[in-house]
Design an enzyme around this catalytic site. Structure first.
Site, mmCIF file in Angstrom:
data_model
loop_
_atom_site.group_PDB
_atom_site.id
_atom_site.type_symbol
_atom_site.label_atom_id
_atom_site.label_comp_id
_atom_site.label_asym_id
_atom_site.label_seq_id
_atom_site.Cartn_x
_atom_site.Cartn_y
_atom_site.Cartn_z
ATOM 1 N N SER A 124 -53.826 5.707 19.755
ATOM 2 C CA SER A 124 -54.574 4.621 20.366
ATOM 3 C C SER A 124 -53.954 4.311 21.732
ATOM 4 O O SER A 124 -53.740 5.228 22.525
ATOM 5 C CB SER A 124 -54.590 3.404 19.444
ATOM 6 O OG SER A 124 -55.589 2.491 19.808
ATOM 7 N N HIS A 161 -60.067 6.402 13.488
ATOM 8 C CA HIS A 161 -59.073 6.124 14.515
ATOM 9 C C HIS A 161 -57.691 6.580 14.057
ATOM 10 O O HIS A 161 -57.201 6.158 13.002
ATOM 11 C CB HIS A 161 -59.069 4.620 14.778
ATOM 12 C CG HIS A 161 -58.404 4.204 16.043
ATOM 13 N ND1 HIS A 161 -58.773 4.672 17.276
ATOM 14 C CD2 HIS A 161 -57.396 3.314 16.269
ATOM 15 C CE1 HIS A 161 -58.028 4.106 18.207
ATOM 16 N NE2 HIS A 161 -57.189 3.285 17.627
ATOM 17 N N ASP A 177 -64.774 7.198 15.067
ATOM 18 C CA ASP A 177 -64.059 6.156 15.807
ATOM 19 C C ASP A 177 -64.742 5.843 17.132
ATOM 20 O O ASP A 177 -64.907 6.738 17.971
ATOM 21 C CB ASP A 177 -62.626 6.633 16.044
ATOM 22 C CG ASP A 177 -61.812 5.701 16.908
ATOM 23 O OD1 ASP A 177 -62.144 4.498 16.959
ATOM 24 O OD2 ASP A 177 -60.844 6.178 17.528
#
Length: 483
Positions: free
Chosen positions: A162, A451, A426
């Site tokens: 991320s 994710h 995601d």
């Protein structure tokens, strides 16, 4: 952007920051016993002012149980929450570490967890919170630890998921003499002011196995909008959605905050659909797109509005949450608390500051190709002003986002030896690298994956793409390390 959404992007490394004894079995070998404890590194406050000699203590973790002579060093990058020591014994990178004889380190991001560079989180102090300072933290940490631990010429591989995935790629780009390679999982490397595409992907993901699911959610949301037009419905809405306080709408920001908050529960389900985060302490992992859309298609529950309320209640129960905090006034009060012990100090105040000063990433409802409405870009930018001051206007925030892309290149990555895995369920993959840029700038788009899914421990229920991608990442790392 509500408090819960502030942690939608957020790193795959947050939650508990406590240390503990952890047992973990790898590859059928004898059980490894690792003492994961807080360690501290003396870090510079401002890397870009040579006259500023102030320092502070930054937390890190280490696992040397797999270390072999001449083996690589794996550096996991912390992000917008407390670094979780569970990652020091679990996760895909541990599998790689065992096979490659790597020393493993995890550095907590400045201003998050226990890594407090300043006495509080005032706007004056938050100016030391930036991705550029974080990258410089990594460089100084690597340089000092190489000397301290006698690591010599060992090659360093950086990992992140991320926002830390962005940092991993950017560290390789900005410090190629230090980072030999990077694995940048679910990394939204392109900063955008208005990330309306986020909800477009949410709609696409919801419709994969239930084509009518987004439309049913839209009908439910439209009903909620109609109910909000009349104050006599506020008691009903409070009860239906388990709000912590009786709903009060006295401004457009109050209204937008409620709508944003209610939508985020679905957004979160999509982003982390069928993941494997239980080892981090995450609850409610059994709530998936399939479960949500099954409820939304169940006419015996009642109207689409009733079904949506049932979805929210079921998520709250799974997460063991008693109610939803949907007061914008309370949100501002929490986010304006500059104390380290404040209610937003776990990452909310800090990460929102970074979105307002670097990334944008505002997940607005401005697109017509998604089921939600009522929280436009102007609502998100107004929060920047309300929390941090009048200087955070739309032109200022937009200029900061443009500067971030100028600094790092956005999707125009110019480097080598970086891997970009992205789950296509995601929503964040819309801002990531989805196709190979060269022979050693590798993209792995993963069908049905969520994710940071490639980072988590494997399990039989996971999407078929994950085991193959993990294996390919391992092969590239071996090649680049010449093992």
């Amino acid at each position: 952007m509500a408090c819960t959404q502030l942690l939608l992007l957020l790193t795959c490394l947050w939650l508990s920051g406590s240390h503990a004894f952890t047992h973990r079995r790898f590859g059928g070998k004898p059980e490894v016993l690792v003492m994961v404890q807080d360690r501290w590194f003396t870090q510079r406050l401002d890397h870009f002012d040579g006259a500023d000699t102030r320092v502070w203590q930054q937390r890190y973790f280490m696992n040397d149980s797999f270390t072999q002579s001449g083996g690589p060093v794996f550096l996991m990058i912390g992000g917008e929450g407390a670094a979780n020591p569970a990652w020091m014994t679990q996760g895909t990178w541990m599998m790689y570490a065992e096979k490659m004889g790597a020393l493993c380190l995890l550095l907590e991001h400045r201003f998050y967890g226990k890594s407090h560079p300043t006495k509080d989180m005032s706007v004056e102090n938050l100016r030391y919170l930036s991705s550029q300072q974080a990258l410089a933290d990594l460089a100084h940490f690597q340089t000092v630890m190489t000397e301290k631990l006698g690591l010599g010429n060992r090659k360093w591989i950086v990992f992140g998921g991320s926002y830390p995935g962005c940092l991993a790629a950017w560290y390789r780009i900005k410090y190629p003499h230090l980072a030999h390679a990077a694995v940048a999982s679910s990394a939204p490397v392109k900063a955008v002011l208005n990330f309306s595409e986020y909800l477009e992907v949410v709609q696409d993901s919801l419709s994969r196995n239930h084509s009518g699911c987004p439309e049913t959610i839209k009908i439910a949301f439209d009903t909620l909008l109609e109910l909000l037009d009349y104050k006599e419905n506020y008691i009903k809405i409070t009860k239906d959605f388990y709000l912590c306080e009786l709903l009060v709408i006295s401004s457009e920001m109050d209204r937008a905050f409620l709508l944003d908050t209610i939508s985020e529960y679905i957004m979160d389900i999509v982003q982390y659909n069928n993941d494997n985060r239980e080892f981090e302490g995450v609850k409610g992992g059994n709530k998936t797109i399939q479960v949500v859309c099954d409820i939304m298609s169940n006419e015996s529950i009642g109207s689409p509005y009733d079904r949506y309320a049932e979805v929210i209640r079921s998520i709250l129960k799974a997460r063991e949450e008693k109610c939803i905090e949907a007061s914008y006034h309370q949100f501002l009060q929490d986010m304006s608390d500059i104390r380290w012990e404040g209610s937003a100090s776990s990452g909310g105040r800090q990460w929102m500051y970074q979105t307002c000063t670097e990334f944008g990433y505002f997940q607005s409802s401005d697109s017509i190709s998604q089921p939600f409405s009522g929280f436009p870009l102007s609502y998100h930018v107004q929060q920047c002003t309300d929390v941090y001051g009048k200087g955070f206007t739309l032109p200022v925030v937009n200029g900061a986002v443009e500067q971030t892309n100028e600094n790092y290149g956005g999707l125009n990555v110019q480097s080598s030896r970086i891997i970009f895995p992205n789950g296509l369920i995601d929503p964040w993959h819309a801002l990531g690298i989805k196709m190979n840029l060269s022979s050693d700038l590798i993209a792995f788009p993963m069908q049905d994956a969520a994710h940071c899914a490639d980072m988590y421990p494997s399990r039989p229920e996971e999407p078929p793409a994950l085991p193959a991608v993990r294996g390919k990442i391992f092969e590239y790392l071996k090649e680049w390390l010449q093992l």
